[in-house]
Design an enzyme around this catalytic site. Structure first.
Site, PDB file in Angstrom:
ATOM      1  CE  LYS A 150       8.682   6.619  14.839  1.00 54.18           C
ATOM      2  NZ  LYS A 150       9.000   5.352  14.279  1.00 54.18           N
ATOM      3  CE  LYS A 238       0.784   4.325  11.715  1.00 59.98           C
ATOM      4  NZ  LYS A 238       1.639   3.858  10.716  1.00 59.98           N
ATOM      5  CE  LYS A 241       3.799  -4.502  11.275  1.00 64.32           C
ATOM      6  NZ  LYS A 241       4.525  -3.427  10.719  1.00 64.32           N
TER       7      LYS A 241
HETATM    8  P1  TYM Z   1       4.326  -0.991   7.991  1.00 66.77           P
HETATM    9  O1  TYM Z   1       5.099  -2.208   8.327  1.00 66.77           O
HETATM   10  O2  TYM Z   1       4.114   0.021   9.062  1.00 66.77           O
HETATM   11  O3  TYM Z   1       2.886  -1.358   7.449  1.00 66.77           O
HETATM   12  C1  TYM Z   1       2.685  -2.272   6.375  1.00 66.77           C
HETATM   13  C2  TYM Z   1       1.525  -1.772   5.526  1.00 66.77           C
HETATM   14  O4  TYM Z   1       0.333  -1.641   6.332  1.00 66.77           O
HETATM   15  C3  TYM Z   1      -0.216  -0.331   6.179  1.00 66.77           C
HETATM   16  N1  TYM Z   1      -0.772   0.078   7.486  1.00 66.77           N
HETATM   17  C4  TYM Z   1      -2.041   0.473   7.676  1.00 66.77           C
HETATM   18  N2  TYM Z   1      -3.076   0.618   6.827  1.00 66.77           N
HETATM   19  C5  TYM Z   1      -4.278   1.035   7.361  1.00 66.77           C
HETATM   20  N3  TYM Z   1      -4.463   1.311   8.684  1.00 66.77           N
HETATM   21  C6  TYM Z   1      -3.438   1.177   9.563  1.00 66.77           C
HETATM   22  N4  TYM Z   1      -3.621   1.435  10.857  1.00 66.77           N
HETATM   23  C7  TYM Z   1      -2.167   0.742   9.067  1.00 66.77           C
HETATM   24  N5  TYM Z   1      -0.955   0.514   9.656  1.00 66.77           N
HETATM   25  C8  TYM Z   1      -0.126   0.121   8.663  1.00 66.77           C
HETATM   26  C9  TYM Z   1       0.965   0.543   5.789  1.00 66.77           C
HETATM   27  O5  TYM Z   1       0.540   1.690   5.092  1.00 66.77           O
HETATM   28  C10 TYM Z   1       1.786  -0.398   4.926  1.00 66.77           C
HETATM   29  O6  TYM Z   1       1.313  -0.376   3.595  1.00 66.77           O
HETATM   30  N6  TYM Z   1       7.491   2.055   5.565  1.00 66.77           N
HETATM   31  C11 TYM Z   1       6.638   0.885   5.412  1.00 66.77           C
HETATM   32  C12 TYM Z   1       7.364  -0.365   4.961  1.00 66.77           C
HETATM   33  C13 TYM Z   1       8.141  -0.238   3.672  1.00 66.77           C
HETATM   34  C14 TYM Z   1       7.562  -0.171   2.379  1.00 66.77           C
HETATM   35  C15 TYM Z   1       8.673  -0.123   1.494  1.00 66.77           C
HETATM   36  C16 TYM Z   1       6.248  -0.121   1.910  1.00 66.77           C
HETATM   37  C17 TYM Z   1       9.477  -0.222   3.527  1.00 66.77           C
HETATM   38  N7  TYM Z   1       9.811  -0.154   2.228  1.00 66.77           N
HETATM   39  C18 TYM Z   1       8.469  -0.035   0.124  1.00 66.77           C
HETATM   40  C19 TYM Z   1       6.065  -0.038   0.528  1.00 66.77           C
HETATM   41  C20 TYM Z   1       7.163   0.011  -0.354  1.00 66.77           C
HETATM   42  C21 TYM Z   1       6.006   0.566   6.747  1.00 66.77           C
HETATM   43  O7  TYM Z   1       6.481   0.971   7.767  1.00 66.77           O
HETATM   44  O8  TYM Z   1       4.961  -0.297   6.701  1.00 66.77           O
END
Ligand code: TYM
Length: 374
Positions: A150, A238, A241
């Site tokens: 970013k 990847k 959202k």
């Molecule tokens: P987020 O909201 O982007 O995604 C939620 C979960 O989905 C997984 N993910 C994917 N897995 C495979 N292929 C993809 N294209 C893909 N896109 C997303 C992510 O790895 C995630 O497990 N930073 C985190 C949210 C968070 C979090 C936490 C996670 C905040 N605090 C504490 C675990 C523990 C995030 O942005 O997830």
């Protein structure tokens, strides 16, 4: 249980319950011993959860509820969503929090087995974040891929662009607080979150060492075989959202027709054969990965296995669309049903918030004692 949720989990147990080796003072013995296995994960309410979220992380959330654990805690991390640029409009964020809860319930998160809650409603997350910020070096945060991506290529000696905010820089520290406030040992996430998990371990280690206490266990990632599902319109990026083009992803709320259309439009190449070659044929590999993840198979085995004899991209896409439709349909149908259960969804979150607060406050008390604030 849908086929997609049957995947065998690769739970990294090796050091999961091990606490930092360097904190072995007598004080360590006085801290409450961490429970054997506590599971925590989170998802940002920045839009509807998509197939990548599901195959990479959320289906394990469901499976892990049924394995022995002291607690299973899942969070809709709305504070993290505030780092989006441009900011998510308040009405959209409010809807996304509710709809994310609906999707999570629809895909099988059971409030009797797990605590499902909204991050911002548990103040101990941000309280712990401040304490952790004070033991986290700027150098560690500067190395985070998400920040570097970013921050772009702006040279270190010039001011970063105004769009780059402190919240985004400190994002991984809040994520560490999310995990450590429950003293979690296992964190089911996709591959893109592994670096943040590594940082959470580093932060836990330095806290335990500085305060000579064995308070935080070293949290380990739990992964599925579908670690990274790629965009349908750009198979080198990847599935996300936040991508502007909705054709790049399959939302868990998409209709059968939308899913089929999006997969028909997926970027592949001009070779009619079906081969597993992620390096040279990323589009075909992504379709095979989707098929394999939905059916719980090894993608490399498909051209000579279940998809033997399939020739031409139209035929491959048809097969993939069918199995993705089968995977998404039960989740979407339950999501639609829950549309008529608004009060129930709100109650689940309110109850989850209260339960999460009780767990998090107990750790916060220990943190305050450990650092000398109490
Ligand atoms: P987020 O909201 O982007 O995604 C939620 C979960 O989905 C997984 N993910 C994917 N897995 C495979 N292929 C993809 N294209 C893909 N896109 C997303 C992510 O790895 C995630 O497990 N930073 C985190 C949210 C968070 C979090 C936490 C996670 C905040 N605090 C504490 C675990 C523990 C995030 O942005 O997830």
């Amino acid at each position: 249980m849908p086929a997609a949720t049957r995947t065998v989990l690769s739970v990294a147990t090796t050091a999961a319950t091990a606490t930092t080796r360097s904190a072995t003072s007598a004080a360590a013995a006085t801290a409450a011993s961490p429970p054997a296995r506590r599971i925590l994960s989170g998802i940002q309410p920045t839009g509807v959860p998509h197939l990548g979220n599901f195959l990479g992380a959320l289906r394990q959330w469901v499976q892990l509820q049924d394995q022995p654990a002291q607690s299973v805690v899942y969070s809709i991390v709305d504070l993290h969503a505030l780092t989006a640029h441009p900011p998510v409009p308040p009405t959209t964020l409010r809807d996304s929090i509710h709809n994310s809860a609906r999707v999570l319930l629809a895909l099988g998160i059971d409030p009797k087995k797990s605590i499902l809650f909204q991050q911002s409603q548990v103040p101990a997350h941000t309280q712990l974040q401040w304490v952790l910020t004070c033991v986290t070096s700027v150098g560690w945060l500067n190395r985070m891929t998400q920040w570097k991506t970013k921050a772009g290529s702006s040279p270190a000696d010039t001011a970063p662009p105004a769009a780059l905010k402190m919240g985004l820089f400190a994002y991984p520290v809040l994520q560490a607080a999310d995990i450590l406030i429950y003293r979690a040992t296992h964190v089911p996430v996709g591959e893109d979150q592994h670096q943040h998990l590594e940082l959470a371990r580093d932060i836990a280690k330095v806290f335990n060492t500085n305060y000579k206490i064995n308070l935080f266990p070293m949290p380990q990632a739990v992964s599925t075989s579908a670690k990274r599902i790629m965009s349908l319109t750009d198979p080198t990026a990847k599935m996300s959202k936040s991508h502007a083009n909705p054709k790049s992803r399959i939302d868990l709320t998409d209709s059968d027709t939308q899913i089929t259309k999006k997969i028909r439009g997926a970027v592949t190449d001009s070779d009619a054969s079906v081969t597993w070659d992620p390096e040279h044929r990323p589009g075909v590999a992504n379709l095979l990965s989707l098929y394999a993840a939905c059916r719980d198979l090894d993608p490399a085995s498909l051209p000579e296995g279940e998809l033997k004899g399939v020739v031409g991209m139209a035929n491959l896409k048809q097969k993939v669309a069918e199995c993705v439709v089968d995977t998404v349909r039960p989740v979407r149908d339950e999501y639609l049903r829950l549309g008529g259960e608004e009060a129930y969804v709100r109650e689940v979150l309110e109850e989850g918030n209260a339960r999460a607060r009780a767990e998090a406050d107990a750790t916060w008390e220990m943190v305050m004692k450990a650092v000398g604030m109490k």
